[in-house]
Design an enzyme around this catalytic site. Structure first.
Site, mmCIF file in Angstrom:
data_model
loop_
_atom_site.group_PDB
_atom_site.id
_atom_site.type_symbol
_atom_site.label_atom_id
_atom_site.label_comp_id
_atom_site.label_asym_id
_atom_site.label_seq_id
_atom_site.Cartn_x
_atom_site.Cartn_y
_atom_site.Cartn_z
ATOM 1 N N GLY A 215 0.794 -1.216 0.000
ATOM 2 C CA GLY A 215 0.000 0.000 0.000
ATOM 3 C C GLY A 215 0.825 1.262 0.000
ATOM 4 O O GLY A 215 1.964 1.292 -0.463
ATOM 5 N N LEU A 241 -4.334 -5.650 -4.170
ATOM 6 C CA LEU A 241 -3.379 -4.557 -4.130
ATOM 7 C C LEU A 241 -1.972 -5.061 -3.812
ATOM 8 O O LEU A 241 -1.752 -5.687 -2.767
ATOM 9 C CB LEU A 241 -3.806 -3.529 -3.077
ATOM 10 C CG LEU A 241 -2.884 -2.313 -2.901
ATOM 11 C CD1 LEU A 241 -2.830 -1.488 -4.178
ATOM 12 C CD2 LEU A 241 -3.338 -1.460 -1.721
ATOM 13 N N ASP A 242 -1.040 -4.813 -4.749
ATOM 14 C CA ASP A 242 0.370 -5.205 -4.586
ATOM 15 C C ASP A 242 0.516 -6.701 -4.323
ATOM 16 O O ASP A 242 1.488 -7.128 -3.685
ATOM 17 C CB ASP A 242 1.031 -4.410 -3.456
ATOM 18 C CG ASP A 242 1.048 -2.915 -3.731
ATOM 19 O OD1 ASP A 242 1.166 -2.540 -4.899
ATOM 20 O OD2 ASP A 242 0.916 -2.135 -2.770
ATOM 21 N N GLY A 243 -0.442 -7.494 -4.817
ATOM 22 C CA GLY A 243 -0.424 -8.924 -4.527
ATOM 23 C C GLY A 243 -0.256 -9.802 -5.742
ATOM 24 O O GLY A 243 -0.388 -11.023 -5.633
#
Length: 298
Positions: A215, A241-243
């Protein structure tokens, strides 16, 4: 006018009759033999071959091959058709590409220029074998720098209220012109609607060593945690998110003496190198995605 170096021209000559194949399938005996026999029967010369098995007994098998074959551009569709029988017998998920066909990139960027400039420099030098079709930004800051490379620059402002309209404008700009999108510190979350048009074709650079500090403001998070290493992660973008599947990461040691601004300064160098590596491997068809992981043949 887009410039090209003598080195880049030489690479284009080498690529004219070169192909690449990517394969993933359940592992079992005979895969390598079958693939090698196929290329031999086609009078193709295998110049590089890499393979990886997750588990020889019931796992997945991954393979990347580069091969040379005369008049490949005119023979590629025929090769694909003939390989189909082999692929079906081994339950392969596979693709075959012309190395000479450059992937077409759109780069999205906000205010920070370090990742963008690294890509532009590598492209200009011929180290990034791709066509950068455009740069799109929600700020005007980098127009002059980008246009000095002969690359179109589009300003599409984004606010919380206009995000949907902005993404629609992005799709209008890139549709039919681009097959890969690079988020070079583009500080906006991409919607599921946008993502469905480019699965495993959007690469983001996140300024932390994921899965740590997901994040916003990861350097501040790292400073508050007192870490001794900071890093950057290039990954494919998914709805998480960012995964998304991680392509490349790197780190650098820091100390208690480094404040948040120092961490950002150190991190910029890591970010630019990690993103450039990931993009280079993507355009050279070196990456296979399986579930939420990648196999990268370098």
């Amino acid at each position: 006018m887009k410039s090209i170096t003598a080195y880049a021209k030489k690479r284009e000559e080498i690529h004219q009759n070169r192909g690449r194949m990517l394969i993933s399938c359940p592992d079992r005996p005979g895969i390598v033999a079958a693939v090698s026999k196929f290329f031999s029967e086609q009078s193709a010369n295998i110049v590089q071959s890499d393979q990886y098995s997750m588990d020889p007994e019931g796992g997945m098998f991954f393979m990347r091959i580069e091969f040379d074959l005369d008049n490949l551009a005119n023979r590629l569709e025929g090769l694909k058709k003939h390989f189909g029988t082999i692929a079906e017998s081994f339950m392969m998920d596979w693709s075959m590409h012309l190395a000479a066909r450059k992937k077409k990139l759109a780069i999205l960027v906000s205010k920070e220029d370090h990742c963008l400039l690294e890509l532009l420099w590598q492209w200009q030098a011929g180290d990034l074998y791709a066509d950068i079709e455009m740069v799109i930004s929600n700020h005007e800051d980098m127009r002059e720098q980008v246009e000095s490379f002969g690359i179109p620059y589009y300003y599409v402002p984004v606010t919380a209220d206009t995000k949907k309209e902005a993404e629609q404008k992005h799709l209008e700009l890139i549709s039919g012109k681009v097959d890969t999108i690079i988020l070079a510190r583009y500080m906006q979350i991409i919607s599921p609607y946008f993502l469905q048009h480019y699965p495993n074709q959007i690469i983001n650079i996140h300024h932390s060593f994921l899965p740590a500090f997901v994040g916003g403001k990861p350097y501040a998070q790292a400073y508050n945690r007192g870490v001794k290493l900071i890093g950057a992660t290039a990954h494919y973008v998914t709805e998480e998110l960012d995964g998304g599947p991680i392509i490349e990461q790197d780190v650098q040691r820091v100390s208690h003496r480094d404040n948040v601004d120092e961490l950002k300064r150190i991190g910029r160098h890591i970010e630019r190198i990690v993103l450039a590596r990931a993009v280079k491997w993507h355009v050279e068809d070196r990456i296979l995605v399986y579930q939420n992981k990648t196999v990268v043949f370098v």
